[in-house]
Write an enzyme that holds these catalytic residues in place. Structure first.
Site, PDB file in Angstrom:
ATOM      1  N   HIS A  61       0.820  -1.211   0.000  1.00 12.02           N
ATOM      2  CA  HIS A  61       0.000   0.000   0.000  1.00 12.02           C
ATOM      3  C   HIS A  61       0.855   1.262   0.000  1.00 12.02           C
ATOM      4  O   HIS A  61       1.267   1.748   1.051  1.00 12.02           O
ATOM      5  CB  HIS A  61      -0.880  -0.033   1.259  1.00 12.02           C
ATOM      6  CG  HIS A  61      -2.030   0.911   1.220  1.00 12.02           C
ATOM      7  ND1 HIS A  61      -3.264   0.582   1.710  1.00 12.02           N
ATOM      8  CD2 HIS A  61      -2.151   2.177   0.754  1.00 12.02           C
ATOM      9  CE1 HIS A  61      -4.098   1.598   1.551  1.00 12.02           C
ATOM     10  NE2 HIS A  61      -3.434   2.586   0.984  1.00 12.02           N
ATOM     11  N   HIS A  72       1.235   5.228  -1.976  1.00 18.19           N
ATOM     12  CA  HIS A  72       0.755   6.234  -2.935  1.00 18.19           C
ATOM     13  C   HIS A  72       1.988   6.883  -3.546  1.00 18.19           C
ATOM     14  O   HIS A  72       2.682   7.640  -2.885  1.00 18.19           O
ATOM     15  CB  HIS A  72      -0.129   7.258  -2.235  1.00 18.19           C
ATOM     16  CG  HIS A  72      -1.365   6.653  -1.647  1.00 18.19           C
ATOM     17  ND1 HIS A  72      -2.521   6.501  -2.371  1.00 18.19           N
ATOM     18  CD2 HIS A  72      -1.613   6.131  -0.427  1.00 18.19           C
ATOM     19  CE1 HIS A  72      -3.442   5.917  -1.603  1.00 18.19           C
ATOM     20  NE2 HIS A  72      -2.912   5.682  -0.423  1.00 18.19           N
ATOM     21  N   LEU A  73       2.247   6.558  -4.789  1.00 19.59           N
ATOM     22  CA  LEU A  73       3.452   7.087  -5.435  1.00 19.59           C
ATOM     23  C   LEU A  73       3.142   8.345  -6.241  1.00 19.59           C
ATOM     24  O   LEU A  73       4.047   8.970  -6.788  1.00 19.59           O
ATOM     25  CB  LEU A  73       4.111   6.013  -6.305  1.00 19.59           C
ATOM     26  CG  LEU A  73       4.527   4.743  -5.526  1.00 19.59           C
ATOM     27  CD1 LEU A  73       5.188   3.730  -6.456  1.00 19.59           C
ATOM     28  CD2 LEU A  73       5.458   5.076  -4.362  1.00 19.59           C
ATOM     29  N   ARG A  74       1.866   8.702  -6.316  1.00 22.13           N
ATOM     30  CA  ARG A  74       1.407  10.002  -6.820  1.00 22.13           C
ATOM     31  C   ARG A  74       1.622  10.252  -8.310  1.00 22.13           C
ATOM     32  O   ARG A  74       1.272  11.325  -8.801  1.00 22.13           O
ATOM     33  CB  ARG A  74       2.066  11.156  -6.040  1.00 22.13           C
ATOM     34  CG  ARG A  74       1.797  11.133  -4.539  1.00 22.13           C
ATOM     35  CD  ARG A  74       0.331  11.219  -4.219  1.00 22.13           C
ATOM     36  NE  ARG A  74       0.084  11.369  -2.787  1.00 22.13           N
ATOM     37  CZ  ARG A  74      -0.990  10.866  -2.174  1.00 22.13           C
ATOM     38  NH1 ARG A  74      -1.899  10.186  -2.858  1.00 22.13           N
ATOM     39  NH2 ARG A  74      -1.164  11.046  -0.889  1.00 22.13           N
ATOM     40  N   ASP A  88      -9.045   2.609  -3.127  1.00 23.49           N
ATOM     41  CA  ASP A  88      -8.445   3.216  -1.940  1.00 23.49           C
ATOM     42  C   ASP A  88      -8.437   4.739  -1.966  1.00 23.49           C
ATOM     43  O   ASP A  88      -8.197   5.362  -2.993  1.00 23.49           O
ATOM     44  CB  ASP A  88      -7.009   2.729  -1.746  1.00 23.49           C
ATOM     45  CG  ASP A  88      -6.399   3.324  -0.491  1.00 23.49           C
ATOM     46  OD1 ASP A  88      -7.010   3.199   0.571  1.00 23.49           O
ATOM     47  OD2 ASP A  88      -5.326   3.939  -0.596  1.00 23.49           O
ATOM     48  N   HIS A 129      -5.373  -1.141   5.791  1.00 21.29           N
ATOM     49  CA  HIS A 129      -5.125  -0.324   6.991  1.00 21.29           C
ATOM     50  C   HIS A 129      -6.183  -0.435   8.088  1.00 21.29           C
ATOM     51  O   HIS A 129      -6.855   0.536   8.412  1.00 21.29           O
ATOM     52  CB  HIS A 129      -4.915   1.145   6.620  1.00 21.29           C
ATOM     53  CG  HIS A 129      -5.804   1.711   5.552  1.00 21.29           C
ATOM     54  ND1 HIS A 129      -7.165   1.527   5.543  1.00 21.29           N
ATOM     55  CD2 HIS A 129      -5.515   2.486   4.474  1.00 21.29           C
ATOM     56  CE1 HIS A 129      -7.678   2.144   4.495  1.00 21.29           C
ATOM     57  NE2 HIS A 129      -6.705   2.731   3.837  1.00 21.29           N
ATOM     58  N   ASP A 168       0.862   2.542   3.740  1.00 18.59           N
ATOM     59  CA  ASP A 168      -0.025   3.628   3.317  1.00 18.59           C
ATOM     60  C   ASP A 168       0.767   4.932   3.165  1.00 18.59           C
ATOM     61  O   ASP A 168       0.305   6.011   3.517  1.00 18.59           O
ATOM     62  CB  ASP A 168      -1.204   3.817   4.276  1.00 18.59           C
ATOM     63  CG  ASP A 168      -2.324   4.649   3.644  1.00 18.59           C
ATOM     64  OD1 ASP A 168      -2.222   5.007   2.451  1.00 18.59           O
ATOM     65  OD2 ASP A 168      -3.300   4.952   4.352  1.00 18.59           O
TER      66      ASP A 168
END
Lengths: 344, 432
Positions: free
Chosen positions: B60, B62-64, B151, B236, B309
């Site tokens: 999990h 978030h690499l954006r 997500d 999460h 996360d």
């Protein structure tokens, strides 16, 4: 003291000191020219990110009666509320050279955040549902003047506790000053609490307003908002009045010397009956009047010549000082000139 | 030919057990070419006193990219990953545009070819993550996706979630199982909420998100998993009630798995007392009681994986009010040290939560998480359990700095990381 962000930050000695100061400013406000030069040359910015006429006017008058220069940033009409980071906004205001920023914001915690980005004194004039410390101080001032001591008094806070910054700051302050705080309101409008602990202080939570009415010294009625119906927190305002409103019948059952307060603006006929609001018990206009002197006290304490020190609690001689500076209450022209500048 | 490297005298901990051995890595083939004693190679790294583990797998992150490259890119996120000991990261699909088509998956994979670790794209369950139309799951599976998630939001509509599970269960998966991962949050109960609903939200005047908002969706999805037979993964988990329900579902033999983040097993809602939006995260930081329940879930196998996360946000977006600031915090670089510090688990169990167990959920076990052995892809990390360091956002590889552990003294860190045989982290520094 160089900030006023929450009631929790104030010691009892500081509260006593501010209320004593407020009393000496009451005396000033009773003069034919209700003005002193105590903050001449100081600049106060009213940064109001949320509509407010009453609190803004009260701070505005308080600053002017101390001869400070006042500038206003009114949100809604500017870029202040959206997009721009708080830091940028505050650095912009600070760069103009200000001594105090009075902040009203719809979101909790913003005055604290602002205090991290500025060297100016920050005064919380209401941050969302969080706190409204000058309201609590002016209410304490009003009660001391009316009832004498607050300690041991039974003060009922009634209504929408969950969404009220007045409830949060007043419960904290009254409790600090030794009052017994009683809380009553629809369960949907009470905050999460465990037993008798609410907002970190001990209170008495009651369900039946009628049972508690004869036992209290103060009925503090909170404003109820129409939106609570859409939010399914209440069925109707009519039902609210019948269960939680301070009706004439209920007011008649209060102790003879018991008083009624409301932070305004009132919904007459909802949380308070018109005849109760206009009765002898009601301190509502006194609260408003005391708002100016209490805010003068706060501004003076934060920006004035002497910083109050806890260790000398009670020792101050400000009335004498004002008379020395301004013995006959006269008003000079340069001062008047300095007040004209208002940024919008 | 690049020189081969032998990792000498390390303590290997993996599915094959806990033993002292040498590991030879060949950067040319990208493979481990030997595990044993007395091995030699062109170069040597002394691993005496260090632990060698399969590279970590984060379910999990978030690499954006695409969309919010000011906060993070796939490249910078992969640097953060390998600094944290990870060799595979599942990229969340709440990008702009949403990762809900093979084209965007290809874009993420293309950027991943320059990354320092494997970037495994997940894709949205619904088009635009709006919960109305199914994303083209078969095409996405064809592009390599195995984890589907909306997500950032949970799938609100019960019927839609049922359909998604039914549809996914019937797709050919090439023996790499498909899983639907849920961000459990019933929005009707969290509207206006920015932190956990409890004593602290009451005091601070901030809108609350009750634990029940998470628990209701966990309950629904357990029920739907039973109905459809599809696999559900709970992202999460933050509340004690959720952990209890997942525990019961597993005991009943349901095909469910779960992850927990380091912040949910180490921090509480009291962190929000200063209104610092760094501590704003969804699901929110909850109470000590919930933290204890999450730890227990990790200890008894209810929760399968530690996931970060990792959610970078630019400093300016976190300089807004608590209400206005976006939720999320960095996690890749601190996950291992925080887990080591906060979880009272045998090291092998802790590493399992970071390696083979998440690798199995992400269907990456052909190359991640398995025992270190000759012939396997050389994805591993060398851990210095005694290394003391101070977490600071400024020094992290992420473009953003929003770590909730700022200033915290931590012990334990990845010293070297190898991905496909390449030494991408060398003595705590990324090599490219």
């Amino acid at each position: 003291m160089n900030q006023l962000l929450t009631v929790e930050d104030l010691s009892v000695a500081e509260i006593d000191h501010l209320l004593e100061l407020a009393r000496s400013f009451d005396a000033v406000l009773g003069r034919s020219v209700p003005k002193v030069p105590a903050l001449r040359g100081k600049t106060v910015v009213l940064a109001f990110f949320e509509d407010s006429t009453r609190t803004r006017a009260s701070f505005d008058l308080a600053a002017r009666r101390l001869s400070a220069d006042v500038a206003t940033f009114a949100a809604g009409s500017s870029s202040l509320s959206k997009g721009e980071s708080l830091r940028d906004t505050v650095e912009t205001i600070t760069a103009m050279g200000v001594d105090a920023i009075v902040v009203r914001h719809p979101h909790p915690g913003v005055p604290l955040a602002i205090s991290r980005y500025t060297t100016a004194s920050v005064i919380n004039a209401g941050d969302g549902r969080h706190q409204h410390p000058t309201q609590a101080l002016l209410d304490a001032h009003t009660l001391r003047e009316t009832l004498g001591d607050i300690e041991g008094r039974r003060i009922l806070m009634c209504g929408d506790i969950l969404n009220s910054r007045v409830a949060r700051s007043n419960i904290a302050l009254f409790s600090k000053l030794g009052a017994e705080v009683i809380v009553c309101g629809p369960n949907t409008l009470l905050p999460p609490h465990s037993g008798s602990e609410m907002f970190g202080v001990s209170v008495e939570v009651v369900e039946d307003l009628d049972a508690v009415i004869p036992t209290i010294d103060v009925a503090y009625m909170l404003r109820i908002q129409q939106e609570r119906i859409a939010d399914a927190a209440l069925p109707t305002l009519r039902e609210y009045r019948s269960v939680y409103g301070l009706t004439v019948a209920r007011a008649d059952r209060m102790a003879p010397q018991a008083v009624v307060m409301h932070p305004g603006p009132m919904n007459r006929g909802v949380e308070i009956d018109p005849d109760v609001a206009d009765s002898e018990r009601a301190l509502i206009t006194t609260q408003v009047a005391n708002g100016v002197s209490v805010r003068m006290a706060v501004l003076y304490e934060l920006l004035g010549p002497g910083q109050f020190d806890d260790r000398d609690s009670g020792t101050y001689a400000l009335s004498a000082e004002f008379d020395l500076i301004n013995p006959d209450g006269s008003h000079d022209e340069t001062q008047q000139h300095a007040e004209q500048e208002v940024v919008r | 030919m690049k020189p081969t490297i032998v990792l000498k005298d390390g303590r290997l901990i993996d599915l094959a057990g806990d033993r002292i051995a040498d590991v030879v890595v060949d950067p040319n083939s990208g493979l481990i070419t030997g595990v044993g004693t007395g091995l030699a190679a062109d170069e040597e790294i002394d691993c005496d006193g260090l632990v060698i583990s399969p590279g970590f797998v984060d379910l999990h992150a978030h690499l954006r990219e695409p969309g919010l490259e000011a906060a993070e890119t796939i490249l910078t996120g992969s640097r953060a990953a390998v600094r944290g000991g990870f060799t595979a990261v599942v990229a969340m699909p709440n990008t702009t545009p949403t990762t809900d088509s093979a084209a965007v998956v290809e874009q993420v994979l293309a950027a991943g070819r320059h990354a320092l670790c494997e970037v495994s794209p997940s894709a949205a369950i619904s088009v635009g993550r709006k919960g109305h139309q199914l994303s083209p799951m078969a095409e996405l599976v064809g592009a390599g996706v195995r984890i589907f998630t909306d997500d950032g939001n949970g799938v609100q509509d019960d019927r839609f979630m049922r359909r998604a599970l039914e549809y996914a269960r019937g797709l050919p998966d090439d023996d790499r199982p498909i899983v639907l991962a849920q961000h459990c949050e019933v929005e009707a109960l969290t509207e206006g909420g920015v932190m956990h609903e409890g004593q602290w939200s009451a005091r601070l005047g901030l809108g609350g998100q009750p634990s029940e908002a998470e628990e209701l969706m966990v309950m629904r999805d357990i029920t739907l998993a039973r109905m459809t037979g599809a696999r559900v993964h709970f992202q999460h988990l933050s509340s004690a009630g959720s952990v209890a329900m997942v525990r019961a579902a597993k005991a009943a033999g349901m095909p469910v798995t779960a992850e927990a983040t380091p912040h949910h097993f180490s921090l509480t809602d009291a962190c929000c007392a200063g209104f610092d939006p760094i501590f704003k995260v969804h699901p929110p930081l909850r109470t000590e009681y919930d933290v204890a329940a999450v730890r227990e879930g990790l200890a008894d196998g209810t929760i399968d994986a530690i996931a970060t996360d990792h959610a970078p946000h630019t400093p300016e977006s976190k300089e807004r009010s608590f209400d206005d600031a976006p939720p999320g915090m960095l996690g890749l670089e601190t996950a291992f040290a925080v887990a080591l510090d906060e979880l009272d688990l045998p090291l092998a169990d802790l590493l399992a939560l970071l390696t083979w167990r998440p690798a199995a959920i992400a269907a990456l076990t052909d190359r991640h998480g398995l025992a270190l052995a000759a012939g396997r892809e050389a994805n591993l990390t060398i851990l210095d359990l005694d290394h003391r360091w101070v977490a600071t956002g400024e020094e992290m590889a992420s473009l953003a700095r929003n770590t909730p552990f700022e200033g915290r003294e931590l012990t334990g860190r990845a010293k070297d990381t190898f991905w496909k045989g390449e030494r991408v982290l060398a003595d705590f520094e990324v090599t490219r």
